[in-house]
Design a protein around this motif. Structure first.
Motif, PDB file in Angstrom:
ATOM      1  N   ILE A   1      10.316   8.598  -3.436  1.00  0.00           N
ATOM      2  CA  ILE A   1      10.037   8.523  -4.867  1.00  0.00           C
ATOM      3  C   ILE A   1      10.508   7.169  -5.388  1.00  0.00           C
ATOM      4  O   ILE A   1      11.359   6.521  -4.756  1.00  0.00           O
ATOM      5  N   PRO A   2       9.977   6.681  -6.511  1.00  0.00           N
ATOM      6  CA  PRO A   2      10.434   5.389  -7.048  1.00  0.00           C
ATOM      7  C   PRO A   2      11.929   5.415  -7.357  1.00  0.00           C
ATOM      8  O   PRO A   2      12.470   6.438  -7.782  1.00  0.00           O
TER       9      PRO A   2
ATOM     10  N   THR B   1       2.122   6.118  -7.665  1.00  0.00           N
ATOM     11  CA  THR B   1       1.007   6.848  -8.281  1.00  0.00           C
ATOM     12  C   THR B   1       1.088   8.346  -8.018  1.00  0.00           C
ATOM     13  O   THR B   1       0.220   9.106  -8.449  1.00  0.00           O
ATOM     14  N   SER B   2       2.133   8.766  -7.311  1.00  0.00           N
ATOM     15  CA  SER B   2       2.309  10.187  -7.018  1.00  0.00           C
ATOM     16  C   SER B   2       3.274  10.812  -8.017  1.00  0.00           C
ATOM     17  O   SER B   2       4.220  10.169  -8.481  1.00  0.00           O
TER      18      SER B   2
ATOM     19  N   ALA C   1       0.836  -1.208   0.000  1.00  0.00           N
ATOM     20  CA  ALA C   1       0.000   0.000   0.000  1.00  0.00           C
ATOM     21  C   ALA C   1       0.868   1.254   0.000  1.00  0.00           C
ATOM     22  O   ALA C   1       0.571   2.234  -0.704  1.00  0.00           O
ATOM     23  N   SER C   2       1.962   1.214   0.758  1.00  0.00           N
ATOM     24  CA  SER C   2       2.858   2.379   0.798  1.00  0.00           C
ATOM     25  C   SER C   2       3.518   2.605  -0.552  1.00  0.00           C
ATOM     26  O   SER C   2       3.614   3.734  -1.034  1.00  0.00           O
ATOM     27  N   LEU C   3       3.970   1.513  -1.181  1.00  0.00           N
ATOM     28  CA  LEU C   3       4.617   1.651  -2.478  1.00  0.00           C
ATOM     29  C   LEU C   3       3.623   2.130  -3.535  1.00  0.00           C
ATOM     30  O   LEU C   3       3.974   2.938  -4.403  1.00  0.00           O
ATOM     31  N   LYS C   4       2.390   1.663  -3.454  1.00  0.00           N
ATOM     32  CA  LYS C   4       1.370   2.099  -4.407  1.00  0.00           C
ATOM     33  C   LYS C   4       1.181   3.610  -4.332  1.00  0.00           C
ATOM     34  O   LYS C   4       1.050   4.281  -5.368  1.00  0.00           O
ATOM     35  N   SER C   5       1.188   4.159  -3.139  1.00  0.00           N
ATOM     36  CA  SER C   5       1.030   5.611  -3.010  1.00  0.00           C
ATOM     37  C   SER C   5       2.222   6.349  -3.607  1.00  0.00           C
ATOM     38  O   SER C   5       2.075   7.465  -4.118  1.00  0.00           O
ATOM     39  N   VAL C   6       3.403   5.710  -3.557  1.00  0.00           N
ATOM     40  CA  VAL C   6       4.606   6.346  -4.106  1.00  0.00           C
ATOM     41  C   VAL C   6       4.571   6.356  -5.633  1.00  0.00           C
ATOM     42  O   VAL C   6       4.827   7.383  -6.269  1.00  0.00           O
TER      43      VAL C   6
ATOM     44  N   ARG D   1       2.960   0.443 -10.647  1.00  0.00           N
ATOM     45  CA  ARG D   1       1.721   1.202 -10.838  1.00  0.00           C
ATOM     46  C   ARG D   1       0.659   0.343 -11.521  1.00  0.00           C
ATOM     47  O   ARG D   1      -0.532   0.420 -11.209  1.00  0.00           O
ATOM     48  N   GLU D   2       1.112  -0.530 -12.396  1.00  0.00           N
ATOM     49  CA  GLU D   2       0.203  -1.452 -13.074  1.00  0.00           C
ATOM     50  C   GLU D   2      -0.191  -2.623 -12.189  1.00  0.00           C
ATOM     51  O   GLU D   2      -1.367  -2.953 -12.052  1.00  0.00           O
TER      52      GLU D   2
END
Length: 490
Positions: free
Chosen positions: A475-476, A446-447, A439-444, A486-487
Motif C-alpha cells: 500500500i502507499p 490506483t488500488s 508500473a508496480s507503483l502505479k498499480s499500488v 496516481r496523477e
C-alpha cells in the motif's frame, strides 16, 4: 505548565538554545528525576550529569538574575510566565531583546515604508533592545520573530538544534552500544529520515565520554577515488590518519604483494590503533555511494565485517567501534554472509508518531497544536505525510513562518506547486529510470486495498520509502504519495 512550555519561556531569555545534554537534564529534572535516574536512563555517567545540571542552574541564575536551583526552577519559570503574560496584556509597547535586534528593526522599518504604515517610534542604537508601537504591527511582530527563531530544514539537524526530536528508545540504544568495545552500529532507512542527524549525536555522545571520533562521508570522495580498490583504501586510511592528527605512513605498511585489504588492515592494526591510547569511533556516512562500484563494494564491506569480528579475538581491535550509515534506496545483491549488514546493532529509523509530530509542532511555536485539540488538528497532516521526519520539518517551518495555513498546505501538498515538489520530483526521476518499478507503483496507488507485488519490486519500493508491506500486499506509504503518483504515473 509542561517542560516544553518551560523551554519555550526559557528560550526568550537565552541568546542560544540549550545543547542536547542540557535540554535532557532540564526535561528529566522537570519530571522530578534525580541526577542518578537521569544518568541511568540516558546512558551518561552520573557525575557528568550532575556537573551539567550544576552548570545549567548557574547559567539560568545569571540569565534570570535570581537564584535558580534544581528544586525551584519550575516555580521560577512559572512566575516569569505570569509576569510576561501580565505585561503583554497591559502594554501596547513590547521589548525585543536579541543579538540581531538592529537587523529586525531594519526589517520593520522597510516593511512600514513599503506599506505606508506608521514608522517605529524610537530606536536606541547603543543597546540591544528597542520599542515599537504595536497596534496594527502586531501580526508582523509574530511573523518576523518566529522566522528569525526557526531553522530552515536543510540536511541533517545540527547537533545543538532545538528542533531535533528523539525517537525512543533509538538514541539510548545507540549510546549504550557505542560504549561497548569493538561494537558496530548499522543505521539504515530511506533518504531524509534522520540517519546523519542520529550519527552526529552518537559521535557527540562518544566525544563526551573521552572517545576519539573519525567521520568519513563517502559522498565527499572524488570520483577517481573509486577507480580501484587500492586508491579507495589508501584514501580511506589517509582520512583516518589526518583526523586523528597522525603522521601519514602509508608506504611503510603498503605492500602490493600481500594486497590492499591486508595492507589496509595492517596499517590500522599496527600503526593507527597502536598510536592512539583511547578508543576510536569510526563513522562511515553515505555508504550507499560505494554501492555504485560493485568491485570495490564486494571487497570493502566484508573488510569492515572482518575488523568487527577480529575484536572478539584480538584486543587491539576492541579499540575500534564502527558506525555504518546508508540509505536503502540503493538496491544491490550483496552476499548477506559477506557484508557487514547482518552483524552488530541494526537501527532502521521509523517515522514520527503523532505524539512526536505534536512535539515538533510545539517547538515551532504552533499554538494550535497544543493539547487534545492539537492532536485532532495534526491528524490530517500525519495522514498526508505519514510522519516522515523531513516532510514534517518542512511543513512546520512553513507553518511557523505563516507562509500558508494548514488547510492550504494539505490542499497543495500533492501538486507540483506544493512545498514537497522537490522531494516528490526526486522520487519521480528515480522511477522514470526504472519503468518496471513505476508500473508496480502505479498499480499500488490506483488500488483501494493494496496489491501483491513481485518480491524484488516490493523490496525496492519499500526501500525507497514509497510503499508499506502488509502481508503480501503493498500500500502507499502515505496519502501524499498516493495522490501525487496516481496523477503523475498516468
Amino acid at each position: 505548565m509542561s517542560a516544553e512550555e518551560g523551554l519555550v519561556i526559557l528560550d526568550t531569555f537565552l541568546k542560544k538554545s540549550l545543547n542536547e545534554v542540557q535540554e535532557l537534564v532540564f526535561r528529566k529534572a522537570w519530571e522530578g528525576q534525580t541526577y542518578s535516574e537521569i544518568a541511568e536512563t540516558s546512558g551518561y555517567d552520573a557525575n557528568y550529569i550532575k556537573d551539567v545540571g550544576s552548570k545549567l542552574w548557574k547559567l539560568l541564575s545569571q540569565i534570570l538574575d535570581e537564584e535558580v536551583t534544581k528544586s525551584n526552577f519550575r516555580s521560577v519559570l512559572r512566575r516569569r510566565s505570569r509576569r510576561t503574560d501580565s505585561a503583554e496584556s497591559q502594554s501596547s509597547v513590547f521589548q525585543i531583546k536579541s543579538q540581531n535586534a538592529q537587523a529586525v528593526l531594519r526589517n520593520y522599518q522597510q516593511l512600514s515604508k513599503e506599506r505606508g504604515e506608521p514608522e517605529i517610534i524610537s530606536e536606541n542604537r547603543g543597546i540591544s533592545s528597542f520599542s515599537l508601537e504595536t497596534r496594527e504591527l502586531e501580526p508582523k511582530k509574530s511573523l518576523i520573530l518566529n522566522s528569525d527563531f526557526l531553522e530552515i530544514p536543510s540536511g541533517s539537524v545540527p547537533l545543538n538544534s532545538y528542533f531535533y526530536v528523539e525517537r525512543p528508545p533509538i538514541e539510548e540504544r545507540t549510546y549504550a552500544e557505542i560504549n561497548k568495545p569493538g561494537s558496530l552500529i548499522r543505521i539504515k532507512s530511506p533518504s531524509q529520515m534522520g540517519k546523519t542527524s542520529l550519527m552526529h549525536r552518537i559521535l557527540g555522545y562518544a566525544r563526551q565520554t573521552g572517545v576519539q571520533t573519525v567521520l568519513i562521508s563517502l559522498q565527499r570522495a572524488d570520483s577517481q577515488v573509486f577507480t580501484s580498490l587500492e586508491k579507495f583504501l589508501r584514501w580511506f586510511c589517509a582520512n583516518v590518519s589526518r583526523q586523528l592528527n597522525l603522521e601519514l605512513r602509508l608506504d611503510d605498511y603498503w605492500d602490493e604483494d600481500i594486497g590492499s585489504k591486508v595492507s589496509c588492515t595492517l596499517y590500522l592494526q599496527g600503526y593507527v590503533l597502536q598510536q592512539i591510547d583511547s578508543p576510536i569511533v569510526l563513522a562511515l556516512d553515505e555508504v550507499n555511494r560505494i554501492f555504485e562500484y560493485p568491485e570495490i563494494c564486494s571487497d570493502f564491506l566484508p573488510l569492515l565485517r572482518s575488523w568487527y569480528e577480529d575484536a572478539s579475538e584480538l584486543e587491539i581491535w576492541r579499540k575500534l567501534r564502527l558506525v555504518v550509515v546508508h540509505a536503502t534506496e540503493a538496491y544491490i545483491p550483496l552476499d548477506i554472509n559477506q557484508s557487514p549488514f547482518n552483524v552488530g546493532l541494526a537501527i532502521n529509523l521509523s517515522e514520527f508518531s503523532l505524539e512526536q509530530m505534536q512535539d515538533l509542532a510545539l517547538r515551532h511555536r504552533l499554538d494550535w497544536a497544543k493539547d487534545e485539540a492539537g492532536v485532532k488538528n495534526l491528524a490530517p497532516l500525519l495522514a498526508m505525510i505519514g510522519g516522515h521526519p523531513y516532510l514534517a520539518r518542512i511543513a512546520f517551518y512553513n507553518l511557523g513562518c505563516q507562509e500558508l495555513t494548514l488547510e492550504q498546505l494539505l490542499e497543495e501538498a500533492p501538486t507540483i506547486a506544493g512545498i514537497y515538489s522537490n522531494h516528490l520530483r526526486h522520487h519521480l526521476a528515480n522511477l522514470q529510470g526504472h519503468p518496471e518499478l513505476a508500473a508496480s507503483l502505479k498499480s499500488v496507488v490506483t488500488s483501494v486495498e493494496g496489491v501483491p507485488l513481485e518480491a524484488i519490486a516490493a523490496y525496492k519500493l519499500e526501500s525507497m520509502g514509497l510503499v508499506k508491506l502488509k502481508g503480501n500486499r503493498a500500500i502507499p506509504r502515505c496519502e501524499l504519495y498516493r495522490l501525487y503518483f496516481r496523477e503523475q504515473l498516468n
